[in-house]
Write a protein that holds these residues in place. Sequence first.
Motif, PDB file in Angstrom:
ATOM      1  N   TYR A  31     -11.378   3.485   1.058  1.00  0.00           N
ATOM      2  CA  TYR A  31     -12.804   3.728   1.322  1.00  0.00           C
ATOM      3  C   TYR A  31     -13.666   2.988   0.306  1.00  0.00           C
ATOM      4  N   ASP A  68      -8.077  -0.212  10.205  1.00  0.00           N
ATOM      5  CA  ASP A  68      -7.969   1.027  10.989  1.00  0.00           C
ATOM      6  C   ASP A  68      -6.901   0.881  12.070  1.00  0.00           C
ATOM      7  N   LYS A 104      -5.128   4.063   3.643  1.00  0.00           N
ATOM      8  CA  LYS A 104      -5.862   4.881   4.612  1.00  0.00           C
ATOM      9  C   LYS A 104      -5.024   6.033   5.143  1.00  0.00           C
ATOM     10  N   ASN A 175     -10.503   2.844  15.318  1.00  0.00           N
ATOM     11  CA  ASN A 175     -11.076   3.998  14.622  1.00  0.00           C
ATOM     12  C   ASN A 175      -9.956   4.836  14.014  1.00  0.00           C
ATOM     13  N   HIS A 176     -10.097   5.129  12.739  1.00  0.00           N
ATOM     14  CA  HIS A 176      -9.083   5.921  12.046  1.00  0.00           C
ATOM     15  C   HIS A 176      -9.758   6.727  10.939  1.00  0.00           C
ATOM     16  N   GLU A 177      -9.405   7.976  10.808  1.00  0.00           N
ATOM     17  CA  GLU A 177      -9.962   8.813   9.754  1.00  0.00           C
ATOM     18  C   GLU A 177      -9.083   8.721   8.514  1.00  0.00           C
TER      19      GLU A 177
END
Length: 540
Positions: A31, A68, A104, A175-177
Amino acid sequence: MKYEELIKQFSWNEAEKEFSGNPNGVFNIAYEICDRWAKDPNRVAIQWEDISGEREEWTYKKLKEESDRMANAMKSMGIKKGDRIAGLLGKEMELVIMFIATWKIGAVYVPLFTAFGPDAILHRIKDCGVKLLLTNEEQKRKLEGIDISFEVLLADGLTDDGKTFWEYVHSFSCNHEIEKTLGDEPAIIQYTSGTTGLPKGAIMKQKSLFSIYPYFKYAMHIEEEDIFFGGPDLGWAFGLIACTLGPLKFGARVVLYNGRFDVEKLYQVFERYHVTSLAYTPTAYRMMMAARTVILKKYRIKISKFSSAGEPLDGEVVKFFEKNFGRAIYDHYGSTETSNIVNNYNIVDMKIKPGSMGLPLPGYQVVLIDEKGNLVKRGETGQIAVETNREKACFGGYWNNDEKLKEKILGKWLLTGDLAKQDEEGYFWFQGRADDIISSAGYRIGPTEVEASLMEHPVVLEAAVVGKPDGIKGEIVKAFIVLNDMHEPSEDLKQELSLFVKNKLSKHQYPREIEFLKELPKTQSGKIQRTLLKRREYEK
């Protein structure tokens, strides 16, 4: 700004405000170096070029989306938080998105150097239990005929279902958290050589970026508007952490050149991308000095910050750059475990003393101590040590090797194994190593691994490896060999033995000089005295 003002003004509390995460709470490197900057769709993260002239421009937004996708792909392979993922590639974008994706998902990245031979690669992979290796066809051939327990993904090959690397990655969502990792959790295992035993895995924490922040900010003086060129390979801590993660943390632009070292080609790249900040090893700077200045005069170089690390930088190189580039090279000193803790600071209006390592890093207590942990007097030689502090330390010990960690701790001090003196103004001057590490062209080479490789050759009875002074590389690897009775010394045998190690370990570890002896100097207990051999080389 003066150095004294910098020390007085620095605050760890203020440094924390430069990060989105909490170094002593939830903190994730991915991040901090990527996603936080991706909100601006036009901010450029990396300008990439290879030796053929092919070029790519990557924004932070693109870097986020592709990493991601890679994170989702890795999860589909069964990779989970805490797993170890290795990368064995040059400066390729496939490698960059892979190590960002590794963080990540909360996994641990293991950098590998492409010059490593099969023995060196396998030791590192097996030692930490790597689950996935990203590499290419050329590097994979080093593992032919070897049973492997880890999965291999090729950047230039096909998956089992016939997809290219990018086709495979693009089959997953962008998209990936990000996994909520803690600042003290492992992020990188960087293998570092020692004089006894095989290379050991130094654990770098997620909050390493915070721990090293004062180095990025003040010694390298990275700024958001910088265009940063880092020469060292991404398989090494200086290339990965200082020259790549550091600039990305500041939202700066990184120029990645994937090609062999060539002075004129570097000047072309510097001019094309308007590079403002350069970090390289002393060997590279010496080669730039050795090149004709007529080549330099052909290009408009805008670099205003020069940083160097990996080995002592000699004064003649510093003076050459002052004269021809209008700026001195700022020498930095550190180790994998401590980061760069003694430096000359690009941000500071300080006196550069050619040949000096500089002054201690703000936020850290760096001292010189004797064998008992006592401070030495000013002007006396002592071992460089830094005060241990869990709240800000980037080093998390050695992977599955607590005994080695104990050897590095003396009271409240973390030992570097390097010796130095301080002059009357507090500047540190490198005096040598407390152990037998060989520092060659910015690489720290442990003699044990080279000796073990030599001993595998049938003609070798005994081997001892030391560093020999060299005007370009700082030191070269020199081997002293006792042959079995059935064999006689020869120049052909020297070449054969050098090539034997080069093919097994790496292109920087093999002996560039070999001397045959009847016997090696030893203590009464039978231990080889490398110190005597090395002293002989330095006194010639």
